[in-house]
Structures are given as C-alpha cells and as structure tokens.
Design an enzyme around this catalytic site. Sequence first.
Site, short mmCIF file in Angstrom:
data_model
loop_
_atom_site.label_atom_id
_atom_site.label_comp_id
_atom_site.label_asym_id
_atom_site.label_seq_id
_atom_site.Cartn_x
_atom_site.Cartn_y
_atom_site.Cartn_z
N GLU A 152 39.98 27.15 35.57
CA GLU A 152 40.43 27.37 34.19
C GLU A 152 41.95 27.26 34.14
O GLU A 152 42.55 27.53 33.13
CB GLU A 152 39.93 28.72 33.67
CG GLU A 152 40.41 29.92 34.45
CD GLU A 152 41.48 30.70 33.72
OE1 GLU A 152 41.41 30.77 32.50
OE2 GLU A 152 42.36 31.23 34.40
N ASP A 167 50.11 53.95 34.84
CA ASP A 167 49.78 54.44 36.17
C ASP A 167 48.99 53.34 36.89
O ASP A 167 47.76 53.29 36.83
CB ASP A 167 48.96 55.73 36.08
CG ASP A 167 48.68 56.32 37.46
OD1 ASP A 167 48.90 55.61 38.48
OD2 ASP A 167 48.23 57.48 37.53
N ASN A 215 41.14 38.76 41.44
CA ASN A 215 40.13 37.86 40.88
C ASN A 215 40.63 36.42 40.91
O ASN A 215 41.53 36.05 40.16
CB ASN A 215 39.82 38.27 39.42
CG ASN A 215 38.78 37.36 38.78
OD1 ASN A 215 38.15 36.55 39.45
ND2 ASN A 215 38.61 37.51 37.47
N LYS A 256 34.86 46.62 40.80
CA LYS A 256 33.90 47.54 40.20
C LYS A 256 32.62 46.85 39.73
O LYS A 256 31.51 47.29 40.03
CB LYS A 256 34.59 48.24 39.01
CG LYS A 256 33.81 49.39 38.43
CD LYS A 256 34.66 50.15 37.41
CE LYS A 256 34.88 49.32 36.15
NZ LYS A 256 35.60 50.06 35.09
N ARG A 289 35.87 45.79 26.21
CA ARG A 289 34.63 46.32 26.78
C ARG A 289 33.43 45.40 26.51
O ARG A 289 32.40 45.51 27.17
CB ARG A 289 34.38 47.73 26.23
CG ARG A 289 35.44 48.72 26.73
CD ARG A 289 35.32 50.07 26.04
NE ARG A 289 33.98 50.66 26.21
CZ ARG A 289 33.56 51.21 27.34
NH1 ARG A 289 34.37 51.26 28.38
NH2 ARG A 289 32.36 51.72 27.42
N ARG A 321 28.73 47.56 40.94
CA ARG A 321 27.78 48.18 40.02
C ARG A 321 26.55 47.29 39.80
O ARG A 321 25.42 47.77 39.80
CB ARG A 321 28.46 48.48 38.68
CG ARG A 321 27.57 49.31 37.76
CD ARG A 321 28.15 49.44 36.36
NE ARG A 321 29.39 50.22 36.35
CZ ARG A 321 30.17 50.31 35.27
NH1 ARG A 321 29.88 49.66 34.17
NH2 ARG A 321 31.26 51.04 35.32
N HIS A 377 29.76 37.53 41.27
CA HIS A 377 31.10 37.28 40.74
C HIS A 377 31.87 38.58 40.69
O HIS A 377 31.32 39.64 40.39
CB HIS A 377 31.06 36.62 39.36
CG HIS A 377 32.45 36.43 38.82
ND1 HIS A 377 33.42 35.77 39.53
CD2 HIS A 377 33.04 36.87 37.68
CE1 HIS A 377 34.55 35.79 38.84
NE2 HIS A 377 34.35 36.46 37.72
N CYS A 423 34.99 31.47 34.98
CA CYS A 423 34.99 31.78 36.41
C CYS A 423 33.85 31.12 37.18
O CYS A 423 33.72 31.35 38.38
CB CYS A 423 34.92 33.29 36.63
SG CYS A 423 36.40 34.13 36.08
#
Lengths: 388, 134, 352
Positions: free
Chosen positions: C82, C29, C268, C241, C201, C245, C236, C114
């Site tokens: 990179e 999805d 990104n 998200k 994660r 945050r 960055h 990055c």
Amino acid sequence: MRDVAIIGVGVTKFGELWNKSFRDIGIEAGLKAIADAGLSGSEIDGMFIGNMAAGRFISQKHIDALIADYSGLASNHIPAVRVEAGDASGGVAFRQGVMAVASGMHNIAVVAGAEKMTDMDDANVNLILDQTADAEWEAGMGLTFASLHAMIAQRMIHDGIATREEIASFSVNSHAHGALNPNAQFRKAIPIETVLKSGPVATPLGLFDCAPISDGAAAVVICPLEDAKKYTDSYVKVSAVCQASDTLALFQRDDITSYEATRVAAQNAYRIAGITAKDISVAEVHDNYTVSGIMALQDLGFFERGKAGKAVLDGETRIGGKIAINTSGGLKARGHPIGATGVAQIVEIAEQLRGSADQRQVANAKYGLAQSVGGIGSAVTVSILEAI
Amino acid sequence: MSSVAKEWREIPGRYNLEGSKCPCCGKVYFPKRNMCPVCRRESIGKMEPYSISRKGEVYTFSIIHDAPDFTTKLKPYAVAMVKTTDGIMISAQLVDVDPADVRIGMPVRAVLRKIKTDGPDGVIHYGYKFVPDE
Amino acid sequence: MDVGIVSYGAYIPRYRIKPEEIGRVWGVDGKAMGKGLFINQKSVPSPDEDVVTIAAEAARNMMARVPDVDPKDIGAVYVGSESHPYAVKPTATIVAESICATPNMTAADMEFACKAGTAGIQVCMGLVGSGMVRYGVAIGADTSQGAPGDALEYSASAGGAAYLIGSENIIAKINKTLSFTTDTPDFWRREGMPYPKHGGRFTGEPAYFRHVTSAAKMMMEAMGTKPEDYKYAIFHQPNGKFPTRVAAQLGFTNEQIAQGLLTPEIGNTYSGAVPLGLASVLDVAEPGDRIFVTSYGSGAGSDAFDITVTDNIKDYRRENAPTVAQRMAKTVVIDYARYAMFKDKIVMPSSE
C-alpha cells in the site's frame, strides 16, 4: 619545431573577488601580461584560454569570443580558443599555445586561464567539481571529489606510504609560502594542528587539506625563443610541455596511490628538456588536496615513494630547502580558480626563473617545473621552464 | 533533473553490477565497455556481458561529512572502493554501518538502494550500494 | 499437480523506534500505548529504502536460496503493497529487473491494504497450477505511514518477504487457499493523501475479527482440520494484540503463533506482515510441519492457506540468505527527530 619563450606574465589577486566579474578578471590578467611583455597588443595573433566551467558557474559559454572581445582583440579578428580539461584546463591551454607557436602557425600568442566560481553557491560549485571525475559511476553514485582523494589518502596511510601528519604537512608548506605572496587568497602561515583539527570534509581529509573555491585569472605571452629578445630582456625558455592521460574513474586503476599520468608526462618532459628531476630547483604542483601534493612529489621523481611526506614535514620543500615546492602558496593557499590554476603555476615558475619573485625568490634556479592535474589524475601536464 | 533515458540505459550496471568481459584477453570491465582498451579492435563487437559478484571487501574508504544535498539525510556517510570476490573494483556508498566501524578489508555485499530522486514528481533512480556482509 | 513454495526471502530495515519515544513527542504515555498494542518497537526504513528496495532484497534473498533456478524461468512477478513509491509506474518491473527475470514475463503491482502480498501468492498459484508459468514471484512489502500523532504511528513499519511459487522441488506444499471478502471500509487512503485514515474501533470486530475468523473457519471446515492439527499458525498482525486474541478465539495456542508473530519487535509491516511471519516459521520448519495462515486486508478480506512442509526443505539452502531472526538481531534505535527526517516529515529546501 621552434623553441618557445615566455616574454610576459600577469596574474590577478586570487580569492573571493565579489566586486569583479569574469570579464573583469580575464582582461586584467591578460593586459598585465601584455604590458609585462612590452607589447601594444596588436602583435598578438592567437589566444588560448583555459576555463573549466563558465557555462555552469556564470552561465556563459563561448568565453573565447568574450575574452577576445573584451581584450580589444576582436577587432583584430585573431583566433581565440577555449580549452577545457577539468582542473588541468590551464595547463592544457598552455600546451596548446606552445604547440601553436612552436609549429609556426602562430607567432605571438596569449595563453590565459580564468575562472569565476563565487557567483554560484558552494553546494552547486561542489557538484560541478565532482563532475571532473566520472560523473556517472563516481559522483553519480554519491562519491564527492574530496572523497576520491580521501580514499587515496586512506590507502596511502594503510600502505605506509605517508602518515596523516605527513599528508597534512603539505598544507602547512603551501600556507607558509602563500603568506609571502601578495596575490594569494590566504596569506597566513599555519601550524600543522590547524590542518589536523580542521573540520572533517571526507575523512581522513579535513577543511585545511582542501583547496578553496576561488576567483582569479592568469596569463602569459609566448613567442618564438629566437624573437624573445626583440621584446624583452626578461624571458624564460619553455624546455618541455608534456601531457598524459589516464582512466576517468579512480577505481579503474591498478594503483591508486600514484598518478601514472604524472609519471609518464614527467618522464617525457625530463627527456625532452634533457634533464632529470634532480635539476629542478622550484616546482608548482597540483595540491587541490594535500594528498595530491604528496603524490606529485613522488610521481615527479623529487622524492622516493614513501619519503615525500616526511620530506615535507621536515621542511625540505620550503624556499631554501632541498627543492622549493609551491612557492606561490599552491592551490591550497594561493587559491584554485580552476581554469586559471595551470597558467598561474607557469606565471610563478617564470617569475622564479627570471628573478622577479620578490620575497618568495628561490636563489639560482635554473630549471622550474609545473604540474597540472585534471580530475583525479585523468589528465596531467608537466611543463619545464628554463632560465636564460 | 537528470535525463530519464541516460539513467535507464545503465540499469543492468546500476541494479545488477553487469559489466563486460573481453573474449580475447578475458579482462572484465565495470562499467561495461564496448571495446577492450587492451585488445582494442580485436574486441569490438565481441565484448560479452559479465555479472560481477555482489560480494567483496573494502579496499579503501572515506567518511563524507560535506556532501551535495541528495545525500543530506545520511550524513555523515561512508563511501568505499570495493574489490569484489572476482577482483573487480567498484566505488559506491557503504550504508547500514556505523562510520566508526568501517575498515579496510571488511566484507561487504551489494544491495539495491535509492541513489537519487528527481524531486518529488520525478523519477527515482535505484542502484548499488554496499552493506556489511555479516 | 502440487503447487507450493519453492523458495522465500525476507528483508527488514535495521532502524527501530520505540513507542515511548513517539509518545514523548505527542504528550502520550507511549509505554502504555505500546503495552496495549503489544509493540515494543517498530522498524523504520533508511532514507534510501522504499518498497522497491525492500522487495528487491527480499527477492534476491529468495533467489540466493535456489541457485539452480534460472530467473529466466520466472513467468510472473507481483508486488503487493500500500506504499508503492510511484502512484503510476510499477514496483514489480524494477524488482523483476533486479533478479534478472525480465523480459519474458508478466508483472503487476497489487494493492489490498495489508493482504496484497498473500493475494499475489494466490495469483501465482493459479498461474503455476494452470501451467501458464513455471515459477511466479509474489512479494508483500510496505513502508507504511501512520499520520503523526495517530495511533497508527506507533505500529506502521517497514519490511517484506518474497515467495517463489512453483510445482518443482517445493519446500512447502500449499494444500488449499480460500478467501473471505466483503466491502467494509475500515481503513483507507485517498489518492494523493500522505496518510491513511481508519475507522477507529470499527477496524476491530466487524473488520479484522469477522474476516479472519470467517476465512479461518472456512478453511478448517474445508480441510476437516482442527487448530491442534497445525504446528504453526500465522495471523495478520496489525499489532500484537489482534492476532493473539483471534488465535485464542479460534482455539490456537500462544505456542502455535509465537514463531510467526513478529509485530512486537518490528511493528506492522502491512503487506509484509503475514509473508514475514510465514518466513520466520519456514526458517525453523521441518518436514511434515503443517502451517495455518490467515492474512487480513482492510476494505476488507482475508486469505487463508493450509500448508505442509515437504522433505525438500532438508536440502534447501536456507543458509544462503539471512533468516528473519538474523535480520531482527542487528538494529539501531533512533529518536523521533531522526525518524521524522527519515520519513520525510521535515520540510527540506529544494535542490538545484
């Protein structure tokens, strides 16, 4: 300088000659021309061969020696010279041969042109053709040979020099004549819709605006005019053979809708022959793309700038029209084996002037002209032949 | 595989549209020439580097549908003769444009793009292409 | 001596692909995936674009805005990425040549995931501040690859921005820079491998969040500032998200980060991300505006910058090159088949 005559002509079938090698076709045309001239072969004292890229197409360089050898003339140790001038290789070879005989350096010479293109895949053939323009600054930057001609066509349409339909009609003219030529690659007349609806190659030009990839060879035998009668009753006089150059790259010209090299070569040729464009009744012009054909008709002085396209569309360039253009089928329908093309044009004009063009015969032709173009108008030969 | 040196020595022209100017008659050439075809001997050894404008307009163009394989991923693609604002003509690809939108007279500017690559392990050749100048 | 930004330029390719299109191919999805990442679409380079061409266009845009700067006065060019086109052979020399800065200069390519672009800015600051060079060019640019089907494929995009660092006529003064760096293997790509791998994660809390918040807090402590002292903040942005945050965690508002948050519309851009975000802010910034910047590079480190826009920006020729918003306005959305072809994911026959 001596006047020069063509005393024999020979041409192979043009097309995809899968079962014939470069050696086969080169010899076939030469032997036909020698036989046509009524010679045994041992009278020949020089060979000039137009060939653009055998070194690439069949990975064979030094084809001058190869042809002399396989013609059986190597044992006579006659000099053989290969001439390269892009698409004009054949036209320039003819001029070299005529100069050699005219000067007295040679007496009887064979001028041949040959190219075997189908031994290589189409993509690589096209990359090689692209190199006849500026390989660094045109082809090297992603411009194809077709796209250079397409940009001329685009500008001609924009400037009102010719319409898309008028440009397309050149292909119709060539195909109509090619249908009458047993040696042509395509022997089928086509309606203009076929050209206009053909798949795009480089807009505005489509597939039927472009000459095909072909194999083939052509040859003529030349000698001093004063000696011609010794060999044959059927010969024609070479009244003029002129050559001019221009920039290698199209973008370096002030005017891209005309080839100045054609204009200069033509003016010189008319002056030397002592005639004007109006005296020409049959001509072979270099229609590697339809747009090149339209430009040629204007640059050679057959039609005013802006009027050539309409003349072709109206059929004035057909056999029986105002001036018969590309009676052989031209590069588009007869085929375009690069090195052979310029010589094949001479063969066609010679046949017309001596009355041996069969179904394609133009009545009462006194003068005929052949225009051969190298690259994107970077080298042009204009030859004028005269019936005797 | 193209020669590394052959491409390398053309970098000023390929990257930055550096041509040459004849000090005698003032005519500008692209690509650069070591001799002015007009002034000939007078100009030898005197030709000066000249940075051609990166902006111009389309003088004529074509959309290429049938092309050698190095441009396969961009087919059909546009090519054009571009007249720069300083009046110099340059032929190049025209990218970042819908082929249907290309017009004679449209303003364009030169950008640096990949022109070709000598295979996956060879040198990458960069050079000018034009994009719409909006 | 004040050291800062003399000029800047940005470049983003015109092609875009949307997460739902990527998801369609992999049975995921994609829309939900995009929503979770705060990504509506990502930029895709044309087949004739790479880090060299992106960096060169950004650098040319940068130079176009300072017509009075002689490129021969540039003493250093650093390109951070990179995805340099060559494993060996510098991107920076090609870019330097394209702005006529060669040959009396130094150049090198940088890599720090990055944050190679902001690392270049720091190096140039040192060279300018020490008097070793008059101007230094630092560029962050990438054409990043995410493995097909991997979560990264929804975000890895292309773009870059270039900065001319100097001490004369600066449009933005860099008040201070500092970094927070540790050995944290959250994301990597081994030599010869086409796609990067990541720790899932693990890239979050111990990696991105720890480094960004540490560097940011160190900066505010060193400068004696609070979030409300800044008009704009750029963090960055591997997706939409994380920066949102982290900004909230640090006490920055959505209004402060909005102008510099480009990831939702371009994805990104890796080394290009913070440089592009800062370029977007400089496109609208006015004299006196204070800007807070914190980059992040996996592996891992964060560079923080405290910047104040000067009065010189009033005479600065911003209009000589397209703004980030202008570069983002004209786009062409492509499907996955074309994307796969553009990104060399289709096996092609060899030529000649």
